[in-house]
Design a protein around this motif. Structure first.
Motif, PDB file in Angstrom:
ATOM      1  N   HIS A 234      51.153  51.026  74.430  1.00  0.00           N
ATOM      2  CA  HIS A 234      49.730  50.980  74.087  1.00  0.00           C
ATOM      3  C   HIS A 234      48.914  50.457  75.273  1.00  0.00           C
ATOM      4  CE1 HIS A 234      49.371  51.357  69.462  1.00  0.00           C
ATOM      5  NE2 HIS A 234      50.278  52.170  69.931  1.00  0.00           N
ATOM      6  N   ARG A 235      49.430  49.423  75.940  1.00  0.00           N
ATOM      7  CA  ARG A 235      48.662  48.881  77.073  1.00  0.00           C
ATOM      8  C   ARG A 235      48.461  49.961  78.131  1.00  0.00           C
ATOM      9  NH1 ARG A 235      51.301  44.476  80.883  1.00  0.00           N
ATOM     10  NH2 ARG A 235      52.606  46.321  81.197  1.00  0.00           N
ATOM     11  N   THR A 236      49.532  50.688  78.446  1.00  0.00           N
ATOM     12  CA  THR A 236      49.413  51.731  79.473  1.00  0.00           C
ATOM     13  C   THR A 236      48.400  52.786  79.032  1.00  0.00           C
ATOM     14  OG1 THR A 236      51.717  51.359  80.052  1.00  0.00           O
ATOM     15  CG2 THR A 236      50.726  53.405  80.840  1.00  0.00           C
ATOM     16  N   LEU A 237      48.462  53.181  77.756  1.00  0.00           N
ATOM     17  CA  LEU A 237      47.543  54.219  77.284  1.00  0.00           C
ATOM     18  C   LEU A 237      46.108  53.708  77.269  1.00  0.00           C
ATOM     19  CD1 LEU A 237      49.706  55.892  74.515  1.00  0.00           C
ATOM     20  CD2 LEU A 237      49.174  56.754  76.781  1.00  0.00           C
ATOM     21  N   PHE A 238      45.916  52.457  76.884  1.00  0.00           N
ATOM     22  CA  PHE A 238      44.555  51.903  76.931  1.00  0.00           C
ATOM     23  C   PHE A 238      44.022  51.896  78.362  1.00  0.00           C
ATOM     24  CE2 PHE A 238      44.854  50.382  72.576  1.00  0.00           C
ATOM     25  CZ  PHE A 238      43.554  50.591  72.170  1.00  0.00           C
ATOM     26  N   ALA A 239      44.884  51.579  79.311  1.00  0.00           N
ATOM     27  CA  ALA A 239      44.447  51.578  80.708  1.00  0.00           C
ATOM     28  C   ALA A 239      44.020  52.982  81.106  1.00  0.00           C
ATOM     29  CB  ALA A 239      45.579  51.091  81.606  1.00  0.00           C
ATOM     30  N   MET A 240      44.802  53.979  80.646  1.00  0.00           N
ATOM     31  CA  MET A 240      44.499  55.352  81.028  1.00  0.00           C
ATOM     32  C   MET A 240      43.226  55.848  80.336  1.00  0.00           C
ATOM     33  SD  MET A 240      48.485  56.492  81.091  1.00  0.00           S
ATOM     34  CE  MET A 240      48.349  58.177  80.664  1.00  0.00           C
ATOM     35  N   VAL A 241      43.065  55.472  79.066  1.00  0.00           N
ATOM     36  CA  VAL A 241      41.931  56.012  78.292  1.00  0.00           C
ATOM     37  C   VAL A 241      40.644  55.265  78.605  1.00  0.00           C
ATOM     38  CG1 VAL A 241      41.001  56.303  75.964  1.00  0.00           C
ATOM     39  CG2 VAL A 241      43.398  56.799  76.420  1.00  0.00           C
ATOM     40  N   ALA A 242      40.716  53.931  78.570  1.00  0.00           N
ATOM     41  CA  ALA A 242      39.481  53.150  78.687  1.00  0.00           C
ATOM     42  C   ALA A 242      39.123  52.863  80.136  1.00  0.00           C
ATOM     43  CB  ALA A 242      39.644  51.836  77.920  1.00  0.00           C
ATOM     44  N   GLY A 243      40.049  53.143  81.044  1.00  0.00           N
ATOM     45  CA  GLY A 243      39.751  52.905  82.451  1.00  0.00           C
ATOM     46  C   GLY A 243      39.789  51.431  82.817  1.00  0.00           C
ATOM     47  N   PRO A 245      41.806  48.378  84.197  1.00  0.00           N
ATOM     48  CA  PRO A 245      43.078  48.313  84.927  1.00  0.00           C
ATOM     49  C   PRO A 245      44.185  47.685  84.068  1.00  0.00           C
ATOM     50  CG  PRO A 245      41.264  47.394  86.219  1.00  0.00           C
ATOM     51  CD  PRO A 245      40.727  47.655  84.852  1.00  0.00           C
ATOM     52  N   GLU A 246      45.382  48.209  84.193  1.00  0.00           N
ATOM     53  CA  GLU A 246      46.459  47.789  83.293  1.00  0.00           C
ATOM     54  C   GLU A 246      46.750  46.294  83.380  1.00  0.00           C
ATOM     55  OE1 GLU A 246      49.874  50.308  83.598  1.00  0.00           O
ATOM     56  OE2 GLU A 246      50.750  49.539  81.752  1.00  0.00           O
ATOM     57  N   HIS A 247      46.644  45.730  84.590  1.00  0.00           N
ATOM     58  CA  HIS A 247      46.954  44.298  84.726  1.00  0.00           C
ATOM     59  C   HIS A 247      45.881  43.422  84.107  1.00  0.00           C
ATOM     60  CE1 HIS A 247      44.265  45.047  88.053  1.00  0.00           C
ATOM     61  NE2 HIS A 247      44.171  43.768  88.309  1.00  0.00           N
ATOM     62  N   LYS A 248      44.767  44.038  83.701  1.00  0.00           N
ATOM     63  CA  LYS A 248      43.702  43.268  83.045  1.00  0.00           C
ATOM     64  C   LYS A 248      43.789  43.412  81.523  1.00  0.00           C
ATOM     65  CE  LYS A 248      41.064  41.991  86.648  1.00  0.00           C
ATOM     66  NZ  LYS A 248      40.783  40.582  86.946  1.00  0.00           N
ATOM     67  N   ILE A 249      44.809  44.075  81.053  1.00  0.00           N
ATOM     68  CA  ILE A 249      44.940  44.259  79.603  1.00  0.00           C
ATOM     69  C   ILE A 249      46.164  43.489  79.107  1.00  0.00           C
ATOM     70  CG2 ILE A 249      45.240  45.917  77.712  1.00  0.00           C
ATOM     71  CD1 ILE A 249      44.115  48.087  79.521  1.00  0.00           C
ATOM     72  N   ARG A 250      45.948  42.731  78.063  1.00  0.00           N
ATOM     73  CA  ARG A 250      47.077  42.055  77.407  1.00  0.00           C
ATOM     74  C   ARG A 250      47.109  42.523  75.954  1.00  0.00           C
ATOM     75  NH1 ARG A 250      47.305  35.651  75.878  1.00  0.00           N
ATOM     76  NH2 ARG A 250      49.376  35.679  74.939  1.00  0.00           N
ATOM     77  N   VAL A 251      48.198  43.132  75.556  1.00  0.00           N
ATOM     78  CA  VAL A 251      48.347  43.535  74.152  1.00  0.00           C
ATOM     79  C   VAL A 251      49.300  42.539  73.483  1.00  0.00           C
ATOM     80  CG1 VAL A 251      49.174  45.311  72.564  1.00  0.00           C
ATOM     81  CG2 VAL A 251      47.903  45.968  74.618  1.00  0.00           C
ATOM     82  N   VAL A 252      48.821  41.965  72.401  1.00  0.00           N
ATOM     83  CA  VAL A 252      49.649  41.024  71.657  1.00  0.00           C
ATOM     84  C   VAL A 252      49.881  41.601  70.274  1.00  0.00           C
ATOM     85  CG1 VAL A 252      49.897  38.661  70.816  1.00  0.00           C
ATOM     86  CG2 VAL A 252      48.518  39.115  72.868  1.00  0.00           C
ATOM     87  N   SER A 253      51.132  41.721  69.932  1.00  0.00           N
ATOM     88  CA  SER A 253      51.470  42.210  68.600  1.00  0.00           C
ATOM     89  C   SER A 253      52.181  41.064  67.887  1.00  0.00           C
ATOM     90  CB  SER A 253      52.387  43.424  68.769  1.00  0.00           C
ATOM     91  OG  SER A 253      52.656  43.988  67.548  1.00  0.00           O
ATOM     92  N   PRO A 254      51.454  40.353  67.037  1.00  0.00           N
ATOM     93  CA  PRO A 254      52.069  39.189  66.400  1.00  0.00           C
ATOM     94  C   PRO A 254      53.022  39.630  65.286  1.00  0.00           C
ATOM     95  CG  PRO A 254      49.792  39.439  65.699  1.00  0.00           C
ATOM     96  CD  PRO A 254      50.086  40.572  66.632  1.00  0.00           C
ATOM     97  N   ASP A 255      53.197  38.840  64.265  1.00  0.00           N
ATOM     98  CA  ASP A 255      54.052  39.301  63.168  1.00  0.00           C
ATOM     99  C   ASP A 255      53.465  40.583  62.583  1.00  0.00           C
ATOM    100  OD1 ASP A 255      56.007  37.337  63.243  1.00  0.00           O
ATOM    101  OD2 ASP A 255      54.768  35.935  62.103  1.00  0.00           O
ATOM    102  N   ILE A 256      54.349  41.503  62.243  1.00  0.00           N
ATOM    103  CA  ILE A 256      53.906  42.799  61.725  1.00  0.00           C
ATOM    104  C   ILE A 256      54.481  42.961  60.319  1.00  0.00           C
ATOM    105  CG2 ILE A 256      54.063  45.300  62.048  1.00  0.00           C
ATOM    106  CD1 ILE A 256      52.484  44.116  64.250  1.00  0.00           C
TER     107      ILE A 256
END
Ligand code: CDP
Length: 794
Positions: A234-243, A245-256
């Motif tokens: 998801h982080r990689t895709l968000f970087a690609m879609v939203a423009g 930069p990937e290193h500025k995105i943190r995706v946290v998936s807590p308990d699911i």
């Protein structure tokens, strides 16, 4: 057969923790106390709330949209429309199948429940109230609801947004050899054919989907808390879609609270939460409700399959053939490896040694929600297993053979493994007959048949259904598979702290499968330190290595392999450090139970904890060895793993109402090396319950206008404890020859294997009426109707 061994730490069992019985789940103390931490528990300072306006119709041109009244509503901060997103270049997002999907409607509504506008407000109530103030004008278009009509000349073209598109065709795909299969069919004594439908169902996790997006405009950093099964992808895709930069995105998936494939894709709601946060400068939470989840997020299955099976008259199965019409909904958002538009459907040859097989799959657009996720299944394995296991039963009925006997006669033999099937798979290992025999012994198969015979004489409807499945799980080898160009490998990082306690960071994300326990067990097995001394970190891209996520029972085959290998790497490093500490040569050391010792003198050695302290201390280290006891790997599995199992279901049908009662269910699974038998049992219980749901009650249907008829739990029935029996489980162990610890996946076996056993049992119960097939779900109404107008059994 191995016995589950009781845990006895006092006897040193912690040094061999895999398979040792009922190690309790590390995560349960927080879950049973209600202390799990889910996306909707996240509250950030100044957080706003988003709500989505959804289309009430299935197919319509968007004429106009007026948001002024909604914007004026108290507490509303922003109302975002497709036009706003267009300006940002975010109106459309790529799907996991290289198609594009509208984030918000700009031109045309393509399914009921599609996202039309997004309101951001102080609280959830204000946001929801404001939705009702948005005025939208639609120009209705005729919808395409039945996939069978999608390719008719003159059918409305759903995807006129795609350049040059003049029909609703998505893809044609085939596997196997058509000519060879035709020849085998032409020479066969017996050929039977049947249309088999796997209806549209929904994973329906207990927790619906949601996100909290927090975009910091000062440093351009996005923190996204998300219900996702694949945080890194998801982080990689968000970087690609939203423009961003990937290193500025943190995706946290807590308990699911359950994923089952539903939380693999990127839904418009996630993107809208991000846009909402960028627009308002505040964190934005969006959590969908139950109806939104059922109506708009990824469905599963929806395959119309024409199956044919060919055999000799003594019951040697020769070939299998199927043509599939796959309903993909309005956007092709199916989640599967790029190379396989029908997922792993071509495992439809099942557990049998066939001379030839061929399948074709045609995907079409319809005015329904997109998705086609692998609901507790490795990319269409469920559909494949259902097809072959129904066809084998239909053949058994035609030949007048016992379905168990027919299966036993045609199994791939143990000496044929690794087995190259006719559609391109190489099954890693299998020994089917003992598994089948164990299930028959547990069921008391012969006695059940005798009981059935007596009951039939009295006009009672009792059915016995068998299914023997082979799955292909653990996607996968990078030479064969990727999702949107990302190879399907997983990373693992292991650090042993100076005192010998460890932390392992994994790239897969648990949705309740107990990874915090089982991955610790793998490290414990390899390093000889107790599982409770090992913490498992997952679900946070800032803290874990890259990997493709949890679905398709891939965690154990891929990340499990990564974790075993990273622990071995640490163990090997420990050998060098121990040698330095003992002033000897590494090759003079031998490994046992968590320590390296001098060959021939076991009294001289160093434990992992001592070595860890040595590594971080002042011992002079050999060249090339850093002062830590850490390692990392990225694991590229050489093949998938092929778990299998034998399931037997016993049903009783009430002839007056058509109600099917699952009286007994025997499940014998083989997932190779068993890491945690208690967790495996839990996975199997859950999957069998899924199976009862799909076989007897679950279906997402639509009326002719495209209204979704399964949009709530009043209409979309899922099983409760009332509808399921006490599961009777057993196991055999046939390790995977290529997996580092011999383990295969188990998470989805029961969901895959149980529906055919149940339907086979229902059809078996109805055999005296001359019924040879029934489509799922076998609801009381359908069963009752099937019996009408037919001569009553004697
Ligand atoms: O990918 P997912 O976790 O859904 O599926 P899986 O790899 O089949 O694992 C499901 C759970 O069962 C995990 O906690 C595994 O560690 C556990 N398991 C096990 O104990 N032994 C196996 N041979 C396979 C899985």
């Amino acid at each position: 057969l191995l016995e589950d061994r009781p845990t006895n730490p006092a006897a040193g069992d912690d040094n061999r923790p895999i398979g040792y019985g009922r190690i309790q789940r590390k995560e349960d103390p927080r879950f049973v106390r209600g202390k799990g931490h889910y996306v909707d528990d996240i509250v950030l300072p100044g957080m706003l709330h988003g709500a989505i306006l959804r289309a009430p119709v299935a197919h319509a041109r968007l004429v106009s949209i007026d948001t002024s009244e909604a914007l004026a509503h108290p507490g509303v901060h922003a109302v975002i429309t497709g036009t706003d997103l267009q300006a940002l270049g975010l109106a459309w997002a790529p799907t996991l199948s290289m198609d594009v999907q509208a984030v918000l409607v700009t031109d045309k509504v393509r399914f009921q429940g599609q996202e039309v506008a997004f309101v951001v407000a102080d609280d959830r109530y204000a946001a929801r109230d404001a939705l009702e103030l948005i005025r939208v004008d639609y120009d209705l278009l005729p919808p395409v609801i039945d996939a069978r009509t999608a390719l008719d000349p003159g059918a409305p073209v759903i995807r006129d947004d795609l350049e040059g598109r003049t029909d609703n065709h998505i893809f044609d795909w085939e596997a196997g050899d058509a000519t060879e299969t035709d020849a085998v069919f032409a020479a066969a004594d017996v050929v039977v054919s049947q249309e088999i439908i796997y209806p549209r169902v929904h994973p329906a996790p207990m927790e619906t989907c949601g996100a909290v997006a927090d975009f910091d405009p000062i440093d351009g950093r996005l923190t996204l808390y998300e219900t996702t099964q694949a945080p890194h992808a998801h982080r990689t895709l968000f970087a690609m879609v939203a423009g961003i930069p990937e290193h500025k995105i943190r995706v946290v998936s807590p308990d699911i609270g359950g994923g089952f494939g539903n939380k693999v894709g990127i839904y418009p709601g996630y993107i809208l939460a991000v846009v909402g946060s960028i627009v308002t400068g505040k964190p934005v939470k969006w959590v969908e409700d139950r109806s939104e989840n059922l109506m708009s997020t990824s469905f599963a299955r929806d395959y119309i399959m024409q199956g044919s099976i060919a055999a000799t008259k003594d019951g040697t199965i020769l070939g299998l053939r199927t043509n599939v019409l796959a309903d993909h909904g309005a956007f092709n958002a199916t989640a599967q490896p790029t190379k396989y538009p029908a997922g792993f459907f071509h495992i439809f040859t099942g557990s049998y040694d066939l001379k030839a097989a061929h399948c074709t799959v045609t995907g079409v657009y319809t005015n329904k929600a997109p998705g086609g996720v692998a609901y507790a299944c490795s990319f269409r394995v469920t559909e494949a297993v259902y097809l072959v296991e129904r066809m084998v039963d239909i053949l058994a009925a035609k030949l007048g053979m016992d379905p168990a006997e027919l299966r036993l006669k045609n199994f791939i033999k143990p000496e044929q493994f690794p087995y190259a099937n006719k559609t391109g798979w190489e099954y890693d290992s299998g020994n089917y007959e003992p598994t089948m025999r164990l299930s028959m012994q547990m069921a008391g198969y012969d006695e059940l048949r005798q009981e059935q015979k007596e009951k039939r004489e009295r006009g009672e409807l009792m059915g016995i259904g068998i299914s023997f499945f082979t799955e292909t799980v653990g996607a996968g080898p990078r030479k064969h598979m990727d999702i949107l160009g990302l190879g399907m490998n997983d990373g693992a990082e292991l650090r042993v702290h100076p005192t010998g306690k460890a932390v392992v960071r994994i790239s897969v994300q648990s949705q309740g499968q107990g990874h915090e326990t089982t991955f610790a067990q793998i490290v414990a097995e390899e390093l000889g330190i107790p599982p409770e001394d090992i913490d498992v970190v997952h679900g946070d891209t800032d803290q874990t290595p890259f990997g493709l996520g949890t679905y398709g029972s891939r965690s154990t085959p891929v990340s499990g392999g990564a974790v075993a290998l990273v622990a071995r790497k640490v163990r090997e490093k420990a050998r060098f450090i121990a040698a330095a500490m003992l002033e000897t040569r590494p090759e003079d050391l031998e490994w046992e139970k968590g320590r390296w010792f001098v060959k021939g003198d076991p009294s001289i050695g160093k434990t992992v904890a001592e070595i860890a302290m040595g590594a971080h201390g002042t011992v002079a280290l050999p060249e090339g060895i850093d002062g830590n006891l850490d390692a990392e790997v990225t694991y590229d599995p050489p093949n998938l793993t092929f778990p299998f199992g034998a399931y037997i279901c016993v049903v009783d049908i009430d002839p007056g109402t058509g109600h099917v009662k699952v009286r007994r269910f025997i499940a014998v699974d083989d997932c190779g090396t068993r890491i945690n038998p208690m967790i495996i049992e839990g996975q199997v219980h859950g999957g069998l319950t899924d199976g009862v749901g799909m076989a007897l009650m679950e279906i997402i249907e639509f009326d002719t206008e495209g209204n979704c008829l399964g949009g709530s739990f009043m209409d979309y029935l899922i099983p409760t404890a009332m509808e399921v029996p006490d599961w009777e489980t057993g196991f055999t162990v046939t390790p995977s020859p290529h997996h580092p610890i011999g383990a295969k996946g188990i998470g989805e076996s029961a969901t895959v294997g149980s529906p055919p056993a149940i339907v086979n049992a229902v059809v078996d119960a109805l055999a005296p009426f001359g019924i040879t097939h029934m489509d799922m779900p076998c609801t009381p109404a359908r069963v009752w109707e099937a019996m009408q107008g037919r001569p009553r059994p004697p």
